[in-house]
Design an enzyme around this catalytic site. Structure first.
Site, PDB file in Angstrom:
ATOM      1  NE  ARG A 146       0.680  -2.131   8.266  1.00 12.43           N
ATOM      2  CZ  ARG A 146      -0.115  -1.085   8.013  1.00 12.43           C
ATOM      3  NH1 ARG A 146      -1.106  -0.793   8.861  1.00 12.43           N
ATOM      4  NH2 ARG A 146       0.069  -0.334   6.944  1.00 12.43           N
ATOM      5  CE  LYS A 170       3.893  -0.362   8.532  1.00 16.02           C
ATOM      6  NZ  LYS A 170       4.724  -0.445   7.311  1.00 16.02           N
ATOM      7  CG  HIS A 242       2.387  -8.147   5.729  1.00 17.40           C
ATOM      8  ND1 HIS A 242       1.974  -7.445   6.841  1.00 17.40           N
ATOM      9  CD2 HIS A 242       2.574  -7.218   4.750  1.00 17.40           C
ATOM     10  CE1 HIS A 242       1.942  -6.155   6.555  1.00 17.40           C
ATOM     11  NE2 HIS A 242       2.296  -5.996   5.300  1.00 17.40           N
ATOM     12  NE  ARG A 245      -1.366  -4.730   5.500  1.00 14.39           N
ATOM     13  CZ  ARG A 245      -2.120  -3.688   5.827  1.00 14.39           C
ATOM     14  NH1 ARG A 245      -3.229  -3.870   6.530  1.00 14.39           N
ATOM     15  NH2 ARG A 245      -1.781  -2.455   5.458  1.00 14.39           N
ATOM     16  CG  HIS A 268      -1.719   0.947   2.025  1.00 15.67           C
ATOM     17  ND1 HIS A 268      -1.957   0.100   0.947  1.00 15.67           N
ATOM     18  CD2 HIS A 268      -1.045   0.191   2.936  1.00 15.67           C
ATOM     19  CE1 HIS A 268      -1.452  -1.087   1.204  1.00 15.67           C
ATOM     20  NE2 HIS A 268      -0.892  -1.054   2.402  1.00 15.67           N
ATOM     21  CE1 TYR A 277      -1.486  -6.550  -1.720  1.00 15.99           C
ATOM     22  CE2 TYR A 277      -2.113  -4.271  -1.331  1.00 15.99           C
ATOM     23  CZ  TYR A 277      -1.548  -5.445  -0.895  1.00 15.99           C
ATOM     24  OH  TYR A 277      -1.053  -5.517   0.382  1.00 15.99           O
TER      25      TYR A 277
END
Length: 291
Positions: A146, A170, A242, A245, A268, A277
């Protein structure tokens, strides 16, 4: 902002260790809710009932907020009321029966392999900022970072000899991101040739990997501008970090990488986030691999 909201945000910061950007986003959403309640003569979120919440949801829709934005704001409000119940400030959450709208699934934008090749094969100038900009693109795509993760990289997070970066994602969660090939070579050149010159400029680097022209840590806004300019150079408008990414993940999946491995590399917490994806139309990419 009423006291209950302020206390909840402080709890997120101190007890749960949420990132400052997350706290700021929650603060904006809850301040809007508090302002709405004030307009209805309610001075504290603790005094609101289910009818007030339903009216707020309707107000958001009337103001033209997308379903994803309404979902985010209502989720923040539900979190606030869970906190107030836990602290015994209210007996029951008025948000329990409020349904959070489901945001429509939006497939990520993905570059083709040819587009990535053209993006990363543009001539590189000799200026330190030119070398930095190319390295930035290589690392964003080659490691699937990110923009915020790239900006937060410190020198101590780089282990090129071992082939990895330590990335803070995150929620302050650390992960190891493999780095090799063109991305590793570009980063090695940048650290050796360009960064020392940028660091000698005015400003404090604070040990950051990627520096601006004044010697300070580069910002997300600058990263977005650099990526957008690079996209325009090959005819792509509004290229976003992004997107690089997303392209990283999609190309890995098409190349046969395991979905769990991609989940770990992207940071994630839930495999369902990575599974998006698998829905991307990758037939053009497959044709490029088979060509």
């Amino acid at each position: 902002m009423d006291d209950s909201v302020r206390e909840y945000l402080n709890c997120l910061r101190v007890e749960r260790g949420r990132a400052s950007r997350t706290i700021e986003a929650y603060g904006r959403d809850l301040s809007d809710y508090a302002s709405f309640l004030k307009g209805r003569g309610i001075s504290s979120a603790a005094q609101a009932d289910r009818g007030d919440l339903a009216a707020y949801e309707a107000d958001l829709m009337e103001r033209g907020f997308a379903a994803s934005s309404v979902k985010r704001r209502l989720s923040a409000i539900k979190g606030l009321y869970r906190y107030l119940v836990r602290e015994e400030r209210i007996p029951k959450s008025p948000a329990d029966l409020i349904a959070v709208p489901k945001a429509p699934e939006r497939l990520p934008d993905v570059l083709s392999i040819d587009q990535v090749t053209r993006l990363l094969s543009q001539p590189v100038g000799d200026k330190p900022t030119d070398i930095r900009n190319r390295t930035l693109l290589e690392v964003l795509y080659g490691c699937g970072l990110r923009a915020s993760e790239l900006c937060d990289l410190n020198l101590g997070d780089v282990a090129l000899d071992e082939g990895y970066l330590r990335v803070t994602g995150k929620g302050g969660k650390d992960r190891v991101s493999p780095i090799s090939g063109a991305a590793a070579r570009a980063l090695s050149r940048y650290l050796t040739e360009a960064r020392p010159e940028l660091e000698s400029a005015r400003g404090k680097s604070q040990g950051a990997v990627f520096l601006n022209a004044r010697g300070g840590r580069i910002t997300r806004q600058s990263v977005h501008k650099i990526v957008a300019r690079a996209g325009l150079s090959i005819g792509i408008e509004n290229l976003h970090p992004h997107t690089l990414r997303h392209s990283f993940a999609t190309h890995l999946l098409e190349g046969g990488a395991d979905l769990r491995a991609i989940q770990e590399m992207l940071g994630h917490s839930d495999i369902s986030t990575t599974q998006i994806y698998t829905h991307v139309d990758r037939s053009p990419i497959r044709e490029e691999y088979l060509a």
